[in-house]
Design a protein around this motif. Sequence first.
Motif, short mmCIF file in Angstrom:
data_model
loop_
_atom_site.label_atom_id
_atom_site.label_comp_id
_atom_site.label_asym_id
_atom_site.label_seq_id
_atom_site.Cartn_x
_atom_site.Cartn_y
_atom_site.Cartn_z
N HIS A 253 22.90 28.54 -100.25
CA HIS A 253 24.14 27.74 -100.26
C HIS A 253 24.78 26.82 -99.51
O HIS A 253 24.44 25.41 -99.78
CB HIS A 253 25.47 28.78 -101.05
CG HIS A 253 25.50 28.95 -102.61
ND1 HIS A 253 26.65 29.68 -102.84
CD2 HIS A 253 25.45 28.55 -103.19
CE1 HIS A 253 26.17 29.98 -104.09
NE2 HIS A 253 25.30 29.43 -104.81
N ARG B 81 21.80 34.72 -102.04
CA ARG B 81 22.16 32.94 -102.43
C ARG B 81 23.20 32.43 -101.49
O ARG B 81 23.44 31.19 -102.19
CB ARG B 81 22.74 33.67 -103.86
CG ARG B 81 23.57 32.69 -104.94
CD ARG B 81 24.17 32.99 -105.84
NE ARG B 81 24.79 32.00 -106.78
CZ ARG B 81 25.10 31.85 -108.50
NH1 ARG B 81 25.76 33.44 -108.78
NH2 ARG B 81 25.58 30.87 -109.09
N TRP C 20 29.33 28.21 -105.03
CA TRP C 20 28.44 26.78 -105.35
C TRP C 20 29.14 25.97 -105.74
O TRP C 20 29.48 24.81 -106.47
CB TRP C 20 27.11 27.20 -106.60
CG TRP C 20 26.56 26.25 -106.60
CD1 TRP C 20 26.33 25.27 -107.94
CD2 TRP C 20 25.70 24.91 -105.46
NE1 TRP C 20 25.56 24.20 -107.52
CE2 TRP C 20 24.99 23.81 -105.73
CE3 TRP C 20 25.68 25.49 -103.79
CZ2 TRP C 20 24.75 23.46 -105.58
CZ3 TRP C 20 24.72 24.55 -103.55
CH2 TRP C 20 24.32 23.62 -104.20
N ASP D 1 21.51 26.20 -105.35
CA ASP D 1 22.46 27.65 -105.75
C ASP D 1 20.91 28.57 -106.32
O ASP D 1 21.25 29.67 -106.75
CB ASP D 1 23.29 27.25 -107.20
CG ASP D 1 23.54 28.26 -107.63
OD1 ASP D 1 24.33 29.11 -106.50
OD2 ASP D 1 24.08 28.28 -109.49
N ASP E 202 31.30 32.40 -107.79
CA ASP E 202 30.74 31.56 -107.54
C ASP E 202 31.04 30.28 -106.78
O ASP E 202 31.68 29.08 -106.63
CB ASP E 202 30.16 30.67 -109.19
CG ASP E 202 28.97 29.87 -109.10
OD1 ASP E 202 28.40 29.66 -108.14
OD2 ASP E 202 28.59 29.23 -109.93
N GLY F 60 28.35 21.95 -106.21
CA GLY F 60 27.51 21.90 -105.07
C GLY F 60 28.18 21.78 -104.08
O GLY F 60 28.84 21.01 -103.30
#
Length: 304
Positions: A256, A252, A174, A262, A172, A63
């Motif tokens: 972030h 998205r 995140w 997320d 990804d 994260g």
Amino acid sequence: MTAFSRWIPSSRPAQFILAAGALLVIAAVVVLAARGLTTYAPIQDFLQTYPGSYALPDFAPVGIPTWIGWQHFFSAFLMVLIIRSGWQVRTERRPAAFWASRWAKGTPRKISLTLWFHQSLDILWLVNGVIFVVLLFVTAQWVRIVPTSWSVFPNAISALLQYLTLQWPTEDGWVNYNSLQQLSYFITVFVAAPLAVVTGVRMSAIWPKNAKRLSAAYPIEVARAIHFPVMLYFVFFIVVHVALVFATGALRNLNHMYGGSDEVNWWGFAIFFVSLAVMVGVWFAARPVILAPIASLFGNVSSR
């Protein structure tokens, strides 16, 4: 001929259209070449072996914390204004006002109000950057932008090839950036930023006038030759970075960085829009009539 030439349409629009067309053709050729390259078995094996990213160490955090979002905004806000004021310093011929420190010994050195604004922004940007780097290592977030494996290089090549085919690498952000992102962030934070600082200091009023040996060892011409390309790098990085943020899942990605989650919703976009409005507002407000009263708090402002 002079009077008649006023009625001749300018060739600049045509040149712009031709240049844009040429860029589109080049882009199309690059995409087709990249896609053609990925049809070969060795390239397919390479892409399978190196998908574009590698696993981070076990201690890597998951994260993006809120403080990174704030740091991201401050860095972008200051960098946009630094680029603007830096370009003005480079092209300015007749400064509207000058600034001089009221605490300097002897005859104070005068600099243009634009240069004062530029250097003041540099100081704020440097302080913000130091805080950012300290927090990176305190919170272990550094592992997301500092390579920890040599496989970062083949994975970065793989990610670049996937970008060129317009088939974005599976990622990804995140959890983990792809290797091309990681290298670009590392270069920006730990290479380009320090270069901007050390060259900017050499060109600023902070540099001691009487340090002849030091000045001879580090000529101002060298600093100037490095400082401007570094600025161009930041411009290129910002343009590509923003373009990819919107092209690879805007909601998205913005969530972030600005929303701290997320999820896919409009919260991050709303914060980004407000931050963009602030940047645009300050961009147009940063004029001598506004800057002069602020600069006068830290020195003497005069018309010459």
